[in-house]
Design a protein around this motif. Sequence first.
Motif, PDB file in Angstrom:
ATOM      1  N   LYS A 156       0.814  -1.224   0.000  1.00  0.00           N
ATOM      2  CA  LYS A 156       0.000   0.000   0.000  1.00  0.00           C
ATOM      3  C   LYS A 156       0.845   1.272   0.000  1.00  0.00           C
ATOM      4  O   LYS A 156       0.543   2.223  -0.736  1.00  0.00           O
ATOM      5  CB  LYS A 156      -0.932   0.002   1.207  1.00  0.00           C
ATOM      6  CG  LYS A 156      -2.156  -0.872   1.050  1.00  0.00           C
ATOM      7  CD  LYS A 156      -3.174  -0.180   0.157  1.00  0.00           C
ATOM      8  CE  LYS A 156      -4.471  -0.985   0.122  1.00  0.00           C
ATOM      9  NZ  LYS A 156      -5.430  -0.383  -0.828  1.00  0.00           N
ATOM     10  N   PRO A 157       1.915   1.350   0.825  1.00  0.00           N
ATOM     11  CA  PRO A 157       2.708   2.594   0.820  1.00  0.00           C
ATOM     12  C   PRO A 157       3.376   2.890  -0.517  1.00  0.00           C
ATOM     13  O   PRO A 157       3.849   4.004  -0.739  1.00  0.00           O
ATOM     14  CB  PRO A 157       3.763   2.346   1.906  1.00  0.00           C
ATOM     15  CG  PRO A 157       3.134   1.340   2.818  1.00  0.00           C
ATOM     16  CD  PRO A 157       2.353   0.445   1.900  1.00  0.00           C
ATOM     17  N   LEU A 158       3.425   1.898  -1.432  1.00  0.00           N
ATOM     18  CA  LEU A 158       4.052   2.107  -2.731  1.00  0.00           C
ATOM     19  C   LEU A 158       3.059   2.601  -3.770  1.00  0.00           C
ATOM     20  O   LEU A 158       3.453   2.895  -4.904  1.00  0.00           O
ATOM     21  CB  LEU A 158       4.695   0.806  -3.225  1.00  0.00           C
ATOM     22  CG  LEU A 158       5.718   0.149  -2.299  1.00  0.00           C
ATOM     23  CD1 LEU A 158       6.297  -1.090  -2.959  1.00  0.00           C
ATOM     24  CD2 LEU A 158       6.833   1.125  -1.945  1.00  0.00           C
ATOM     25  N   SER A 165       6.668  -2.010  -8.341  1.00  0.00           N
ATOM     26  CA  SER A 165       5.861  -3.207  -8.119  1.00  0.00           C
ATOM     27  C   SER A 165       6.274  -3.925  -6.846  1.00  0.00           C
ATOM     28  O   SER A 165       5.672  -4.931  -6.482  1.00  0.00           O
ATOM     29  CB  SER A 165       6.011  -4.169  -9.305  1.00  0.00           C
ATOM     30  OG  SER A 165       7.355  -4.612  -9.408  1.00  0.00           O
ATOM     31  N   GLY A 166       7.323  -3.454  -6.177  1.00  0.00           N
ATOM     32  CA  GLY A 166       7.808  -4.101  -4.969  1.00  0.00           C
ATOM     33  C   GLY A 166       8.966  -3.305  -4.390  1.00  0.00           C
ATOM     34  O   GLY A 166       9.265  -2.193  -4.827  1.00  0.00           O
ATOM     35  N   TYR A 167       9.625  -3.913  -3.421  1.00  0.00           N
ATOM     36  CA  TYR A 167      10.696  -3.241  -2.696  1.00  0.00           C
ATOM     37  C   TYR A 167      12.055  -3.539  -3.319  1.00  0.00           C
ATOM     38  O   TYR A 167      12.329  -4.662  -3.754  1.00  0.00           O
ATOM     39  CB  TYR A 167      10.678  -3.670  -1.230  1.00  0.00           C
ATOM     40  CG  TYR A 167       9.476  -3.114  -0.504  1.00  0.00           C
ATOM     41  CD1 TYR A 167       9.530  -1.858   0.091  1.00  0.00           C
ATOM     42  CD2 TYR A 167       8.286  -3.818  -0.461  1.00  0.00           C
ATOM     43  CE1 TYR A 167       8.414  -1.324   0.727  1.00  0.00           C
ATOM     44  CE2 TYR A 167       7.162  -3.302   0.171  1.00  0.00           C
ATOM     45  CZ  TYR A 167       7.241  -2.050   0.768  1.00  0.00           C
ATOM     46  OH  TYR A 167       6.147  -1.523   1.388  1.00  0.00           O
ATOM     47  N   ASP A 168      12.900  -2.528  -3.328  1.00  0.00           N
ATOM     48  CA  ASP A 168      14.252  -2.679  -3.859  1.00  0.00           C
ATOM     49  C   ASP A 168      15.188  -3.307  -2.828  1.00  0.00           C
ATOM     50  O   ASP A 168      16.181  -3.926  -3.189  1.00  0.00           O
ATOM     51  CB  ASP A 168      14.805  -1.315  -4.270  1.00  0.00           C
ATOM     52  CG  ASP A 168      13.882  -0.602  -5.233  1.00  0.00           C
ATOM     53  OD1 ASP A 168      13.737  -1.090  -6.368  1.00  0.00           O
ATOM     54  OD2 ASP A 168      13.294   0.421  -4.849  1.00  0.00           O
ATOM     55  N   LEU A 169      14.883  -3.112  -1.557  1.00  0.00           N
ATOM     56  CA  LEU A 169      15.690  -3.674  -0.479  1.00  0.00           C
ATOM     57  C   LEU A 169      14.761  -4.161   0.621  1.00  0.00           C
ATOM     58  O   LEU A 169      13.904  -3.413   1.098  1.00  0.00           O
ATOM     59  CB  LEU A 169      16.659  -2.623   0.087  1.00  0.00           C
ATOM     60  CG  LEU A 169      17.477  -3.040   1.323  1.00  0.00           C
ATOM     61  CD1 LEU A 169      18.387  -4.212   1.003  1.00  0.00           C
ATOM     62  CD2 LEU A 169      18.276  -1.853   1.864  1.00  0.00           C
ATOM     63  N   ILE A 170      14.934  -5.423   1.002  1.00  0.00           N
ATOM     64  CA  ILE A 170      14.230  -5.988   2.154  1.00  0.00           C
ATOM     65  C   ILE A 170      15.283  -6.344   3.188  1.00  0.00           C
ATOM     66  O   ILE A 170      16.338  -6.891   2.855  1.00  0.00           O
ATOM     67  CB  ILE A 170      13.396  -7.222   1.773  1.00  0.00           C
ATOM     68  CG1 ILE A 170      12.353  -6.844   0.721  1.00  0.00           C
ATOM     69  CG2 ILE A 170      12.723  -7.827   3.003  1.00  0.00           C
ATOM     70  CD1 ILE A 170      11.507  -8.010   0.243  1.00  0.00           C
ATOM     71  N   SER A 196      12.665  -6.234 -10.714  1.00  0.00           N
ATOM     72  CA  SER A 196      13.655  -5.617 -11.587  1.00  0.00           C
ATOM     73  C   SER A 196      14.101  -4.292 -11.011  1.00  0.00           C
ATOM     74  O   SER A 196      13.322  -3.574 -10.391  1.00  0.00           O
ATOM     75  CB  SER A 196      13.064  -5.384 -12.986  1.00  0.00           C
ATOM     76  OG  SER A 196      13.889  -4.532 -13.751  1.00  0.00           O
ATOM     77  N   SER A 197      15.375  -3.947 -11.248  1.00  0.00           N
ATOM     78  CA  SER A 197      15.864  -2.647 -10.802  1.00  0.00           C
ATOM     79  C   SER A 197      15.198  -1.512 -11.564  1.00  0.00           C
ATOM     80  O   SER A 197      15.271  -0.364 -11.161  1.00  0.00           O
ATOM     81  CB  SER A 197      17.385  -2.556 -10.977  1.00  0.00           C
ATOM     82  OG  SER A 197      17.745  -2.738 -12.328  1.00  0.00           O
ATOM     83  N   ARG A 198      14.495  -1.817 -12.669  1.00  0.00           N
ATOM     84  CA  ARG A 198      13.768  -0.769 -13.389  1.00  0.00           C
ATOM     85  C   ARG A 198      12.570  -0.276 -12.589  1.00  0.00           C
ATOM     86  O   ARG A 198      11.964   0.727 -12.922  1.00  0.00           O
ATOM     87  CB  ARG A 198      13.314  -1.281 -14.760  1.00  0.00           C
ATOM     88  CG  ARG A 198      14.428  -1.255 -15.791  1.00  0.00           C
ATOM     89  CD  ARG A 198      13.888  -1.598 -17.173  1.00  0.00           C
ATOM     90  NE  ARG A 198      12.815  -0.701 -17.584  1.00  0.00           N
ATOM     91  CZ  ARG A 198      13.001   0.526 -18.055  1.00  0.00           C
ATOM     92  NH1 ARG A 198      14.231   1.010 -18.151  1.00  0.00           N
ATOM     93  NH2 ARG A 198      11.988   1.275 -18.424  1.00  0.00           N
ATOM     94  N   ASP A 199      12.208  -1.013 -11.513  1.00  0.00           N
ATOM     95  CA  ASP A 199      11.149  -0.512 -10.643  1.00  0.00           C
ATOM     96  C   ASP A 199      11.661   0.571  -9.718  1.00  0.00           C
ATOM     97  O   ASP A 199      10.891   1.195  -8.997  1.00  0.00           O
ATOM     98  CB  ASP A 199      10.576  -1.647  -9.782  1.00  0.00           C
ATOM     99  CG  ASP A 199       9.705  -2.578 -10.601  1.00  0.00           C
ATOM    100  OD1 ASP A 199       9.117  -2.114 -11.591  1.00  0.00           O
ATOM    101  OD2 ASP A 199       9.619  -3.752 -10.240  1.00  0.00           O
ATOM    102  N   SER A 200      12.992   0.771  -9.714  1.00  0.00           N
ATOM    103  CA  SER A 200      13.583   1.757  -8.808  1.00  0.00           C
ATOM    104  C   SER A 200      13.524   3.130  -9.457  1.00  0.00           C
ATOM    105  O   SER A 200      13.950   3.316 -10.593  1.00  0.00           O
ATOM    106  CB  SER A 200      15.030   1.376  -8.511  1.00  0.00           C
ATOM    107  OG  SER A 200      15.085   0.086  -7.984  1.00  0.00           O
ATOM    108  N   LEU A 201      12.993   4.080  -8.716  1.00  0.00           N
ATOM    109  CA  LEU A 201      12.799   5.413  -9.253  1.00  0.00           C
ATOM    110  C   LEU A 201      13.520   6.425  -8.393  1.00  0.00           C
ATOM    111  O   LEU A 201      13.813   6.189  -7.241  1.00  0.00           O
ATOM    112  CB  LEU A 201      11.310   5.769  -9.282  1.00  0.00           C
ATOM    113  CG  LEU A 201      10.361   4.740  -9.901  1.00  0.00           C
ATOM    114  CD1 LEU A 201       8.935   5.238  -9.765  1.00  0.00           C
ATOM    115  CD2 LEU A 201      10.697   4.512 -11.355  1.00  0.00           C
TER     116      LEU A 201
END
Length: 284
Positions: A156-158, A165-170, A196-201
């Motif tokens: 939800k916070p995303l 689509s998900g977290y870059d670091l867990i 994918s790292s393409r989800d990182s903004l």
Amino acid sequence: MSDSEGEPSLALNSIFTEPLRAPSPEPTISIYQREAANSNTSQDTYWSKIEIRLVGSHPLWGHHLWNASRAFASYLDVNPELYRDRAVLELGAGGGLPGLVTALNGAHTVVLTDYPDASLLDNLKHNVETNIPSTSRQRVHVQGYIWGRPIGPLLKPLDGSTGRSGYDLIMMSDLIFNHSQHDALLQTCEQALSSSSRDSLTTTPEKNATFRSGLPSPCLLVFYTHHRPHLAHRDMDFFSKARQRGWLCEEILTQKFPPMFPDDPGDEEVRSTVHGWMLTRAKS
């Protein structure tokens, strides 16, 4: 005890007598002092220490600031490329030290989770309010979560971060001693980690969230100590299961500390060593 008529009282505390219970211990404060070598950063990420309030006592061990958490904080402080402008999730956060470091050093979104117990979550919120400037607090979220359950609430916070689509670091600090929860932890991480790292903004004042290239792959960081040396092999089953489920596992750090509990049984060197591992998803 008797009432005003001289008859024995029927008050419950007279019929069912119990010994007085000791009051719950007061919360304690632990200070994480930033290493001088790490504090030479830009002014917008400058900080010198983090004040961690810990619940006075808790069956889930949330009343300690563990050595693994301190080592984790230091590692994150010198490796900001893993999370700066990215989305971070901490499972079993306790006092939240690792997650707070990422928030102070420029993570885009930080979600701190622990078991949905009011005392743990209220304490986490207190630590966010104490350590994160008000201008950045909207990027830090505290949630209750039980490992292995549906991850919809974690995502939800995303919702406001278009393209994520998900977290870059867990992050997991001192959790793998929960041997019965290995599969649940891995299931949550598999579903919550970005594919994918393409989800990182990254967001800049000039542009709304734009893609950034050259980022590290999304990963899971696992820091821990073998607090029970005779069960170290059970701790390591976590990584065996992870490999079977398609994770690549690499040990990235070992660091010695004074043992948390000097009188505990087992090899003191084993109990005083923090290990850090990085796990990434194998590509299809």
